[in-house]
Design an enzyme around this catalytic site. Sequence first.
Site, PDB file in Angstrom:
ATOM      1  N   ARG A  47     -54.362  47.915  25.605  1.00 32.57           N
ATOM      2  CA  ARG A  47     -53.911  47.370  26.914  1.00 32.57           C
ATOM      3  C   ARG A  47     -54.569  47.645  27.913  1.00 32.57           C
ATOM      4  NH1 ARG A  47     -53.232  51.708  28.834  1.00 32.57           N
ATOM      5  NH2 ARG A  47     -52.094  50.391  30.647  1.00 32.57           N
ATOM      6  N   GLY A  48     -54.248  47.241  29.086  1.00 33.00           N
ATOM      7  CA  GLY A  48     -55.121  47.586  30.401  1.00 33.00           C
ATOM      8  C   GLY A  48     -56.308  46.589  30.814  1.00 33.00           C
ATOM      9  N   ALA A  49     -56.200  46.011  31.762  1.00 32.12           N
ATOM     10  CA  ALA A  49     -57.271  44.791  32.112  1.00 32.12           C
ATOM     11  C   ALA A  49     -58.536  45.001  31.540  1.00 32.12           C
ATOM     12  CB  ALA A  49     -56.966  44.512  33.469  1.00 32.12           C
ATOM     13  N   ARG A  90     -53.296  37.116  26.157  1.00 35.08           N
ATOM     14  CA  ARG A  90     -52.223  37.471  27.355  1.00 35.08           C
ATOM     15  C   ARG A  90     -52.755  36.990  28.531  1.00 35.08           C
ATOM     16  NH1 ARG A  90     -51.007  43.838  28.081  1.00 35.08           N
ATOM     17  NH2 ARG A  90     -49.358  43.084  28.777  1.00 35.08           N
ATOM     18  N   GLN A 197     -45.816  53.068  29.636  1.00 39.24           N
ATOM     19  CA  GLN A 197     -47.140  53.369  29.667  1.00 39.24           C
ATOM     20  C   GLN A 197     -47.514  54.701  30.401  1.00 39.24           C
ATOM     21  OE1 GLN A 197     -45.936  50.557  30.159  1.00 39.24           O
ATOM     22  NE2 GLN A 197     -47.523  48.664  29.548  1.00 39.24           N
ATOM     23  N   ASP A 238     -54.182  43.878  37.572  1.00 40.21           N
ATOM     24  CA  ASP A 238     -54.460  42.948  36.222  1.00 40.21           C
ATOM     25  C   ASP A 238     -55.310  41.826  36.942  1.00 40.21           C
ATOM     26  OD1 ASP A 238     -52.252  44.565  35.088  1.00 40.21           O
ATOM     27  OD2 ASP A 238     -53.251  43.564  33.411  1.00 40.21           O
ATOM     28  N   ASN A 248     -50.053  43.423  39.215  1.00 35.30           N
ATOM     29  CA  ASN A 248     -50.036  44.601  38.251  1.00 35.30           C
ATOM     30  C   ASN A 248     -48.631  44.862  37.601  1.00 35.30           C
ATOM     31  OD1 ASN A 248     -51.646  46.933  37.571  1.00 35.30           O
ATOM     32  ND2 ASN A 248     -50.299  48.193  38.859  1.00 35.30           N
ATOM     33  N   LYS A 249     -48.787  46.026  37.099  1.00 34.01           N
ATOM     34  CA  LYS A 249     -47.392  46.027  35.887  1.00 34.01           C
ATOM     35  C   LYS A 249     -46.340  46.175  36.925  1.00 34.01           C
ATOM     36  CE  LYS A 249     -47.281  46.635  32.486  1.00 34.01           C
ATOM     37  NZ  LYS A 249     -46.946  45.534  31.796  1.00 34.01           N
TER      38      LYS A 249
END
Length: 352
Positions: A47-49, A90, A197, A238, A248-249
């Site tokens: 995960r993570g863009a 995603r 995270q 993101d 973003n998150k």
Amino acid sequence: VSAFFTVKWVDGRVRMLDQRALPHETNYLDFGDYAGVAGAIRDMVIRGAPAIGVAAAYGLAVTAIHSQARDASHLREELREAASVLRAARPTAVNLAWALDRVLGRAGDPELDTVEALQEAVLQEAHAISQEEVRASLQMGQNALPLIPDPAKILHHCNTGSLATVEYGTALGVIRIAHEHGKRVHAYLDETRPRLQGARLSAWECKQHGIPHTVIVDGASGHLMRTMGIDLCVVGADRIVANGDTANKIGTYNLALAARAHGVPFYVVAPSSTIDMQTPHGDEIEIEQRPAREVTHVGEVQITPDDTPVLNLAFDVTPAQYITGIITEAGIAYPPFEQSLAELMLRVRRES
Ligand code: MRU
């Protein structure tokens, strides 16, 4: 360089560190087809863009390398099919679509007229994307150095380190590079509900790299700003759209509001691969909704009554007006972002 790696091409397969098992176990999983890679992205093995973008590019590379296509045009068709499955894994992180389009663009070169030439070109493009993400991370860290006081108390959200990129990272990379330059930084890490995270991944990375850190619950950030003198906030992204609005998150927007209320600078750190100039406004960003179980359970333990209704939005959008600056590998964009991001992307295109 870290003692672990996030995603790598090994013997014709895509090897990923299974981030779901961290920090307790460091297991690597191998994927030999695009369906496996798409599943790994969806289930957040990775995960993570930027990391998702690299994984997706390698998802096309495994498709190419193991293809039985009889000619280049059939292989192109298989790649397009694979890309559509990977793309759907995603929706919010633009790096996913960006990396797929870049590899498909390379594969579209009419000079690649044999299966072998196409296979090689697709794999090389995936490697290039991976290497460029590392270079971008290092450059973002350099660009950010003058903005980090010494000593500095820095508030960070989610995980944006090597695990979210390929090496170093975006916001956490900035903290790591400042630390490696001898600045006395202390990272306050939002735990980042519901997938934790921050508590699981950022704390693990900071520990590996000897970066002084403290995990806090997400709701603590306002109080810390009011009482402890936080110097700045750094977060990843993101998707950053043309007017500077940034997905973003989930929880990033709350952090930005608290930062504004307390006069704390709020920086977004992201490579240019996260900037989406095709989308004019943050309201148009698709926000991923994830399974309720991520909220109703912590690990295997249910924390809500049975059948509790849940809204699990994985991301939020921070309006550009709350962002002090956007730190990229190509420089730092300041408001008005319409103009500064357009100039920055023009420079990126000219140099590529
Ligand atoms: O749901 P995740 O863990 O993929 O979300 C990650 C984030 O929101 C990061 O801040 C973002 O991808 C930037 S990572 C360099």
